[in-house]
Design an enzyme around this catalytic site. Structure first.
Site, PDB file in Angstrom:
ATOM      1  CD  GLN A  87      13.038  17.543   8.436  1.00 43.18           C
ATOM      2  OE1 GLN A  87      13.815  17.613   7.906  1.00 43.18           O
ATOM      3  NE2 GLN A  87      12.801  18.300   9.509  1.00 43.18           N
ATOM      4  NE  ARG A  91       1.103   9.983  10.382  1.00 39.81           N
ATOM      5  CZ  ARG A  91       0.537   9.118   9.358  1.00 39.81           C
ATOM      6  NH1 ARG A  91      -0.534   8.964   9.638  1.00 39.81           N
ATOM      7  NH2 ARG A  91       1.320   8.476   8.350  1.00 39.81           N
ATOM      8  NE  ARG A 114      -6.762   5.025   6.202  1.00 35.85           N
ATOM      9  CZ  ARG A 114      -6.652   6.573   6.501  1.00 35.85           C
ATOM     10  NH1 ARG A 114      -7.403   6.671   7.780  1.00 35.85           N
ATOM     11  NH2 ARG A 114      -6.396   7.138   5.811  1.00 35.85           N
ATOM     12  CB  ILE A 153       4.314  17.848   6.072  1.00 33.95           C
ATOM     13  CG1 ILE A 153       3.704  19.314   6.009  1.00 33.95           C
ATOM     14  CG2 ILE A 153       3.389  16.530   6.096  1.00 33.95           C
ATOM     15  CD1 ILE A 153       2.906  19.448   4.741  1.00 33.95           C
ATOM     16  CG  ASP A 167       3.710   1.049   9.494  1.00 33.86           C
ATOM     17  OD1 ASP A 167       3.350   1.931  10.196  1.00 33.86           O
ATOM     18  OD2 ASP A 167       3.592   1.222   8.387  1.00 33.86           O
ATOM     19  CE  LYS A 181      -1.096   1.688   3.689  1.00 33.69           C
ATOM     20  NZ  LYS A 181      -1.352   2.951   4.608  1.00 33.69           N
ATOM     21  CG  ASN A 182       2.442   2.968   3.763  1.00 29.41           C
ATOM     22  OD1 ASN A 182       1.314   3.295   3.399  1.00 29.41           O
ATOM     23  ND2 ASN A 182       2.753   2.408   4.701  1.00 29.41           N
ATOM     24  CB  CYS A 215      -3.572   6.137  10.852  1.00 24.68           C
ATOM     25  SG  CYS A 215      -4.384   4.959  10.202  1.00 24.68           S
TER      26      CYS A 215
HETATM   27  C1  EPZ Z   1       4.849   6.629   6.362  1.00 23.24           C
HETATM   28  O1  EPZ Z   1       4.311   7.588   7.089  1.00 23.24           O
HETATM   29  C2  EPZ Z   1       3.717   5.336   6.431  1.00 23.24           C
HETATM   30  N1  EPZ Z   1       2.660   6.238   5.575  1.00 23.24           N
HETATM   31  C3  EPZ Z   1       3.219   5.079   7.875  1.00 23.24           C
HETATM   32  O2  EPZ Z   1       2.514   4.059   7.455  1.00 23.24           O
HETATM   33  C4  EPZ Z   1       4.474   4.595   8.533  1.00 23.24           C
HETATM   34  O3  EPZ Z   1       4.389   4.163   9.857  1.00 23.24           O
HETATM   35  C5  EPZ Z   1       5.665   5.601   8.502  1.00 23.24           C
HETATM   36  O4  EPZ Z   1       5.953   6.064   7.158  1.00 23.24           O
HETATM   37  C6  EPZ Z   1       6.983   4.998   9.199  1.00 23.24           C
HETATM   38  O5  EPZ Z   1       7.245   4.108   8.668  1.00 23.24           O
HETATM   39  C7  EPZ Z   1       2.659   6.155   4.472  1.00 23.24           C
HETATM   40  O6  EPZ Z   1       3.521   5.842   3.571  1.00 23.24           O
HETATM   41  C8  EPZ Z   1       1.636   6.702   3.620  1.00 23.24           C
HETATM   42  P1  EPZ Z   1       7.389   9.311   8.414  1.00 23.24           P
HETATM   43  P2  EPZ Z   1       4.912   8.905   7.025  1.00 23.24           P
HETATM   44  O7  EPZ Z   1       7.670  10.768   7.539  1.00 23.24           O
HETATM   45  O8  EPZ Z   1       5.684   9.107   5.739  1.00 23.24           O
HETATM   46  C9  EPZ Z   1       8.526  12.445  11.911  1.00 23.24           C
HETATM   47  C10 EPZ Z   1       0.567   2.791   7.985  1.00 23.24           C
HETATM   48  O9  EPZ Z   1      -0.140   2.346   9.030  1.00 23.24           O
HETATM   49  N2  EPZ Z   1       8.551  13.794  10.707  1.00 23.24           N
HETATM   50  O10 EPZ Z   1       8.500   8.623   7.910  1.00 23.24           O
HETATM   51  O11 EPZ Z   1       3.781  10.321   7.470  1.00 23.24           O
HETATM   52  C11 EPZ Z   1       7.129  11.965  12.093  1.00 23.24           C
HETATM   53  O12 EPZ Z   1       6.486  12.536  12.913  1.00 23.24           O
HETATM   54  C12 EPZ Z   1       1.146   3.923   8.103  1.00 23.24           C
HETATM   55  O13 EPZ Z   1       0.532   2.099   6.872  1.00 23.24           O
HETATM   56  C13 EPZ Z   1       8.687  15.013  10.876  1.00 23.24           C
HETATM   57  O14 EPZ Z   1       9.120  15.295  12.021  1.00 23.24           O
HETATM   58  O15 EPZ Z   1       6.119   8.815   8.216  1.00 23.24           O
HETATM   59  C14 EPZ Z   1       7.458  10.505  12.851  1.00 23.24           C
HETATM   60  O16 EPZ Z   1       7.900  10.893  14.043  1.00 23.24           O
HETATM   61  C15 EPZ Z   1       0.696   4.713   9.373  1.00 23.24           C
HETATM   62  N3  EPZ Z   1       8.692  15.859   9.968  1.00 23.24           N
HETATM   63  C16 EPZ Z   1       8.873  10.363  11.992  1.00 23.24           C
HETATM   64  O17 EPZ Z   1       9.331  11.357  11.344  1.00 23.24           O
HETATM   65  C17 EPZ Z   1       8.201  15.518   8.744  1.00 23.24           C
HETATM   66  O18 EPZ Z   1       8.342  16.277   7.782  1.00 23.24           O
HETATM   67  C18 EPZ Z   1       8.663   9.322  10.692  1.00 23.24           C
HETATM   68  O19 EPZ Z   1       7.462   9.848  10.019  1.00 23.24           O
HETATM   69  C19 EPZ Z   1       8.024  14.039   8.371  1.00 23.24           C
HETATM   70  C20 EPZ Z   1       8.101  13.243   9.257  1.00 23.24           C
END
Ligand code: EPZ
Length: 432
Positions: free
Chosen positions: A127, A123, A399, A125, A307, A22-23, A118
């Site tokens: 970065q 979460r 989802r 953005i 996850d 999915k991701n 979720c």
């Molecule tokens: C992806 O989320 C996945 N979602 C998530 O899967 C997964 O849990 C996560 O990666 C971690 O592996 C999708 O791919 C759509 P991150 P994402 O940016 O990209 C912090 C599922 O159940 N962060 O890797 O949103 C953030 O808060 C889902 O399938 C910042 O601080 O996760 C977190 O602590 C849920 N600033 C960490 O980084 C940013 O700009 C990792 O988040 C971005 C992230």
């Protein structure tokens, strides 16, 4: 509302086929509109997040043709520059933030509604935005909840990510593939789906090197072209079935997987007493007795995935001894613990740590899914429990898991989707 009814106690056994990731699919479908040529994508999972992104790109002008349940042909040539990407589908899913990178990369202009997804933490953005700005884009947040990114010219840049972020890595890759010159992303996420999106973009003519390592180098190309591509198997769906097999002391062969992607999961299962047999694209999990305790901390890939944190907690809740589970990625991912306690689990949460004192068995209860992965974990708990459970809020589970109850039934589970008391009585009468 639809919910699952489960009669626990059966050991899962047999074979299960894993769907596409999915991701990875969310990133790839967003990237598919970056060319004006047609792309054909196979092994797309049929889950509600994917149906939402398909609708979202269709509503902004992409031509989306369903070839079969898992294969789509997409043409993004009719998406006009500058139009706002805001519809119910875009706001529903987290993955729609990939349309910012995709449209900024293609048109040097994107205006996209802020993502949903979720509720597992803040979460942010930041970065993603930092990366877009480093490429020369002006990025602003305008009401109501829109991200607007624009650039005269996108120029390659050296970007150091402050946190390892899957979403930001993929988004910056997409924004930079047609930028002028070279972009270097340091401290990049290494998840298999990051690599899959990079491979997809390369198959469209992009020049991305190093995906899967800390440093990704992207040389801008003039244009992207059409391609045929097949998405990798879903590592988290596979992991969920591995842990369900272990929790029910079952014997399950998980087919269409890349065992390498599952190493952190296999290692933990072996450590607590499961047998794991690997072959090219299959993995068999056998658990014949009560498993042992362990400690686990979630980390970016190749560490133990966040996850899979609820799923391992469910399993350790039934293991012999005390385990400690530390969540280091998202701050709000223990919401399922109260539900597990209803089933008799002994779990205490302190900050980002859950201390789990394993019990012999869970007992069936009425449960509510707080999010996608926790929902799947609660189903696993229900399958392992004595008696009947109901799992509500299954729209979360839908989802990300294709045919979840059907796949479990084929492994011998007693699980059905029901809506009414009458259907519940029928199920209870049938399974006894
Ligand atoms: C992806 O989320 C996945 N979602 C998530 O899967 C997964 O849990 C996560 O990666 C971690 O592996 C999708 O791919 C759509 P991150 P994402 O940016 O990209 C912090 C599922 O159940 N962060 O890797 O949103 C953030 O808060 C889902 O399938 C910042 O601080 O996760 C977190 O602590 C849920 N600033 C960490 O980084 C940013 O700009 C990792 O988040 C971005 C992230």
């Amino acid at each position: 509302m639809d919910h699952y009814i489960v009669k626990g106690g059966n050991s899962l056994s047999g074979e299960v086929e894993i769907a596409g990731a999915k991701n990875a699919a969310l990133g790839i479908l967003a990237a598919s509109v970056m060319t004006n040529e047609t792309v054909t994508i196979e092994n797309i999972p049929d889950v509600s997040d994917i149906r939402a992104i398909l609708k979202a790109i269709q509503m902004i002008g992409a031509h989306v043709e369903k070839v079969d349940r898992h294969c789509y042909r997409i043409n993004g040539s009719m998406i006009s520059r500058g139009s706002a990407v805001d519809n119910d589908y875009v706001r529903k899913i987290r993955g729609s933030y990939y349309l910012i990178g995709a449209l900024l990369g293609k048109h040097r202009c994107a205006s996209v509604a802020l993502p949903g997804g979720c509720n597992i933490g803040l979460r942010p953005i930041d970065q993603h935005i930092k990366g877009f700005r480093a490429l020369g884009a002006d990025v602003s947040l305008v009401s109501p909840g829109m991200v607007v990114a624009e650039a005269e010219v996108l120029r390659g840049s050296h970007i150091y990510m402050d946190v390892v972020s899957v979403g930001a890595t993929i988004n910056i890759m997409m924004a930079s593939v047609m930028a002028v010159g070279q972009t270097i992303i340091e401290n990049a996420a290494k998840e298999p789906h990051v690599v899959d999106v990079a491979n997809f973009l390369n198959s469209m003519g992009a020049n991305i090197k190093g995906a899967g390592t800390d440093t990704i180098r992207i040389r801008g190309v003039e244009r992207l072209h059409g391609t045929n591509y097949s998405i990798i198997p879903d590592q988290i769906e596979a992991g969920t079935f591995m842990f369900a097999a272990a929790a029910t002391r079952g014997d399950v062969t998980i087919r269409n997987v890349i065992p390498k992607h599952l190493e952190s999961l296999s290692a933990k299962l072996k450590e607590i007493g499961c047998q794991i047999h690997e072959s090219d694209d299959e993995l068999r999990v056998v658990a014949t007795r009560r498993l042992g305790a362990t400690n686990v901390k979630t980390l970016p890939y190749p560490g133990f995935p966040t996850d899979m944190q609820p799923q391992i907690a469910v399993l350790l809740g039934l293991s012999r001894g005390v385990s400690i589970v530390t969540e280091s990625i998202f701050e709000n991912r223990f919401k399922y613990v109260d539900e597990l306690i209803k089933m008799g689990a002994h779990v205490t949460v302190e900050g980002n740590t859950a201390i789990i004192d394993g019990v012999e068995k869970y007992t069936g209860a009425r449960l509510s899914s707080p999010d996608l992965r926790a929902g799947a974990a609660l189903v696993t708990a229900a399958l392992a429990a004595e008696g009947f459970s109901e799992v509500h809020e299954i729209h979360y589970i839908e989802r990300g898991y294709e045919d979840f109850p059907e796949k479990l039934r084929r492994l011998g589970a007693e699980i059905e989707i029901i809506e009414t008391e009458e259907e519940k009585r029928k199920f209870m009468f049938r399974v006894g």
